[in-house]
Design an enzyme around this catalytic site. Sequence first.
Site, PDB file in Angstrom:
ATOM      1  N   CYS A   5      47.683 -46.935 -33.940  1.00  0.00           N
ATOM      2  CA  CYS A   5      46.734 -46.090 -33.194  1.00  0.00           C
ATOM      3  C   CYS A   5      46.168 -46.852 -31.993  1.00  0.00           C
ATOM      4  O   CYS A   5      45.557 -47.907 -32.150  1.00  0.00           O
ATOM      5  CB  CYS A   5      45.616 -45.651 -34.136  1.00  0.00           C
ATOM      6  SG  CYS A   5      44.292 -44.775 -33.288  1.00  0.00           S
ATOM      7  N   CYS A   8      42.342 -47.322 -32.223  1.00  0.00           N
ATOM      8  CA  CYS A   8      41.978 -48.401 -33.155  1.00  0.00           C
ATOM      9  C   CYS A   8      42.169 -49.756 -32.470  1.00  0.00           C
ATOM     10  O   CYS A   8      41.337 -50.653 -32.626  1.00  0.00           O
ATOM     11  CB  CYS A   8      42.820 -48.337 -34.420  1.00  0.00           C
ATOM     12  SG  CYS A   8      42.299 -47.071 -35.594  1.00  0.00           S
ATOM     13  N   ASP A  31      38.038 -43.213 -19.541  1.00  0.00           N
ATOM     14  CA  ASP A  31      39.367 -42.626 -19.727  1.00  0.00           C
ATOM     15  C   ASP A  31      40.318 -43.188 -18.663  1.00  0.00           C
ATOM     16  O   ASP A  31      39.963 -43.308 -17.488  1.00  0.00           O
ATOM     17  CB  ASP A  31      39.298 -41.094 -19.630  1.00  0.00           C
ATOM     18  CG  ASP A  31      40.550 -40.438 -20.179  1.00  0.00           C
ATOM     19  OD1 ASP A  31      40.473 -39.807 -21.243  1.00  0.00           O
ATOM     20  OD2 ASP A  31      41.624 -40.574 -19.539  1.00  0.00           O
ATOM     21  N   HIS A  47      39.045 -45.133 -38.167  1.00  0.00           N
ATOM     22  CA  HIS A  47      40.134 -44.204 -37.825  1.00  0.00           C
ATOM     23  C   HIS A  47      39.908 -42.860 -38.514  1.00  0.00           C
ATOM     24  O   HIS A  47      40.227 -42.686 -39.690  1.00  0.00           O
ATOM     25  CB  HIS A  47      41.481 -44.797 -38.221  1.00  0.00           C
ATOM     26  CG  HIS A  47      42.635 -43.936 -37.802  1.00  0.00           C
ATOM     27  ND1 HIS A  47      43.061 -43.845 -36.489  1.00  0.00           N
ATOM     28  CD2 HIS A  47      43.440 -43.114 -38.512  1.00  0.00           C
ATOM     29  CE1 HIS A  47      44.087 -43.006 -36.422  1.00  0.00           C
ATOM     30  NE2 HIS A  47      44.333 -42.548 -37.632  1.00  0.00           N
ATOM     31  N   GLY A  93      45.292 -29.287 -28.013  1.00  0.00           N
ATOM     32  CA  GLY A  93      45.542 -30.161 -26.874  1.00  0.00           C
ATOM     33  C   GLY A  93      45.267 -31.628 -27.156  1.00  0.00           C
ATOM     34  O   GLY A  93      45.158 -32.433 -26.234  1.00  0.00           O
ATOM     35  N   HIS A  98      43.041 -39.874 -32.911  1.00  0.00           N
ATOM     36  CA  HIS A  98      41.863 -40.633 -33.363  1.00  0.00           C
ATOM     37  C   HIS A  98      40.688 -39.922 -32.699  1.00  0.00           C
ATOM     38  O   HIS A  98      40.658 -39.795 -31.459  1.00  0.00           O
ATOM     39  CB  HIS A  98      41.987 -42.103 -32.913  1.00  0.00           C
ATOM     40  CG  HIS A  98      40.830 -42.981 -33.273  1.00  0.00           C
ATOM     41  ND1 HIS A  98      40.991 -44.196 -33.932  1.00  0.00           N
ATOM     42  CD2 HIS A  98      39.496 -42.849 -33.058  1.00  0.00           C
ATOM     43  CE1 HIS A  98      39.803 -44.765 -34.113  1.00  0.00           C
ATOM     44  NE2 HIS A  98      38.876 -43.962 -33.576  1.00  0.00           N
ATOM     45  N   HIS A 100      37.843 -38.370 -30.713  1.00  0.00           N
ATOM     46  CA  HIS A 100      37.156 -38.797 -29.494  1.00  0.00           C
ATOM     47  C   HIS A 100      36.460 -37.606 -28.865  1.00  0.00           C
ATOM     48  O   HIS A 100      36.986 -36.496 -28.876  1.00  0.00           O
ATOM     49  CB  HIS A 100      38.123 -39.449 -28.491  1.00  0.00           C
ATOM     50  CG  HIS A 100      39.378 -38.673 -28.232  1.00  0.00           C
ATOM     51  ND1 HIS A 100      40.448 -38.666 -29.110  1.00  0.00           N
ATOM     52  CD2 HIS A 100      39.740 -37.879 -27.191  1.00  0.00           C
ATOM     53  CE1 HIS A 100      41.410 -37.900 -28.613  1.00  0.00           C
ATOM     54  NE2 HIS A 100      40.997 -37.406 -27.466  1.00  0.00           N
ATOM     55  N   HIS A 102      35.273 -36.316 -25.302  1.00  0.00           N
ATOM     56  CA  HIS A 102      35.349 -36.512 -23.856  1.00  0.00           C
ATOM     57  C   HIS A 102      33.967 -36.207 -23.272  1.00  0.00           C
ATOM     58  O   HIS A 102      33.398 -35.150 -23.554  1.00  0.00           O
ATOM     59  CB  HIS A 102      36.333 -35.521 -23.217  1.00  0.00           C
ATOM     60  CG  HIS A 102      37.763 -35.687 -23.644  1.00  0.00           C
ATOM     61  ND1 HIS A 102      38.702 -36.347 -22.886  1.00  0.00           N
ATOM     62  CD2 HIS A 102      38.425 -35.256 -24.749  1.00  0.00           C
ATOM     63  CE1 HIS A 102      39.885 -36.310 -23.504  1.00  0.00           C
ATOM     64  NE2 HIS A 102      39.734 -35.650 -24.638  1.00  0.00           N
TER      65      HIS A 102
HETATM   66  P1  AMP Z   1      43.271 -35.873 -25.953  1.00  0.00           P
HETATM   67  O1  AMP Z   1      44.277 -35.077 -25.185  1.00  0.00           O
HETATM   68  O2  AMP Z   1      42.010 -35.108 -26.240  1.00  0.00           O
HETATM   69  O3  AMP Z   1      43.857 -36.512 -27.179  1.00  0.00           O
HETATM   70  O4  AMP Z   1      42.806 -37.017 -24.970  1.00  0.00           O
HETATM   71  C1  AMP Z   1      43.324 -38.304 -24.985  1.00  0.00           C
HETATM   72  C2  AMP Z   1      42.739 -39.016 -23.794  1.00  0.00           C
HETATM   73  O5  AMP Z   1      42.938 -40.408 -23.955  1.00  0.00           O
HETATM   74  C3  AMP Z   1      43.381 -38.620 -22.449  1.00  0.00           C
HETATM   75  O6  AMP Z   1      42.357 -38.146 -21.579  1.00  0.00           O
HETATM   76  C4  AMP Z   1      43.974 -39.951 -21.960  1.00  0.00           C
HETATM   77  O7  AMP Z   1      43.894 -40.096 -20.562  1.00  0.00           O
HETATM   78  C5  AMP Z   1      43.161 -40.973 -22.695  1.00  0.00           C
HETATM   79  N1  AMP Z   1      43.801 -42.262 -22.915  1.00  0.00           N
HETATM   80  C6  AMP Z   1      45.032 -42.500 -23.443  1.00  0.00           C
HETATM   81  N2  AMP Z   1      45.263 -43.817 -23.520  1.00  0.00           N
HETATM   82  C7  AMP Z   1      44.160 -44.436 -23.053  1.00  0.00           C
HETATM   83  C8  AMP Z   1      43.783 -45.797 -22.875  1.00  0.00           C
HETATM   84  N3  AMP Z   1      44.601 -46.808 -23.213  1.00  0.00           N
HETATM   85  N4  AMP Z   1      42.558 -46.076 -22.358  1.00  0.00           N
HETATM   86  C9  AMP Z   1      41.732 -45.067 -22.013  1.00  0.00           C
HETATM   87  N5  AMP Z   1      42.017 -43.766 -22.165  1.00  0.00           N
HETATM   88  C10 AMP Z   1      43.213 -43.453 -22.667  1.00  0.00           C
HETATM   89 ZN    ZN Z   2      42.679 -44.957 -34.822  1.00  0.00          ZN
END
Ligand code: AMP
Ligand code: ZN
Length: 109
Positions: A5, A8, A31, A47, A93, A98, A100, A102
Site C-alpha cells: 500500500c 502505508c 496530493d 491501513h 472512483g 487506503h 483518505h 481529499h
Molecule cells: P482516490 O482516487 O480517491 O483513490 O485518490 C487517490 C489520490 O492519491 C489521487 O488524487 C492521487 O493523485 C493521489 N496520490 C497517489 N499517489 C500519491 C503519492 N505518492 N503522493 C501523494 N498523492 C498521491
Molecule cells: Zn495502507
Amino acid sequence: MNNDCIFCKIATNQLPSEKVYSDEEIIAFKDINPQAPVHILVIPKRHIISADELTKDDIELAGRMILIAQQIARQFHLDGGYRIQTNIGADGGQVVPHLHFHLLGGKKL
Ligand code: AMP
Ligand code: ZN
C-alpha cells in the site's frame, strides 16, 4: 501496515511526501496530482481500506480526520469554502485502497 500500500509506505516514511500534519494516528500530505490550488489528503496511519470499512470503534478517528481537515483548511486560508471528499471502491472512483479524505479548495469548485 500493508506492504503493498503506497499510503502505508507514506505513513511510515518509506515513500516521500509533502506532509502538512502528523500525529500518532493521522497524517496529511499534499496530493501528487492536485485537482485544485489546495489539494491535501488526510489519512489514518492504520491501513483501513475505505470509509466503508469504518466501525463504531473508529468514530473518534473519523471525527478527528474531519477536524484535522478543517484545521488545515484554516491554515491554508480557505475562507471562501472548501470540499472534503472520500471515494469508496471502484464505482466511487477510489484508486488508492487506503482510506483518505481529499481536502480541496482555493478556487470555486
Ligand atoms: P482516490 O482516487 O480517491 O483513490 O485518490 C487517490 C489520490 O492519491 C489521487 O488524487 C492521487 O493523485 C493521489 N496520490 C497517489 N499517489 C500519491 C503519492 N505518492 N503522493 C501523494 N498523492 C498521491
Ligand atoms: Zn495502507
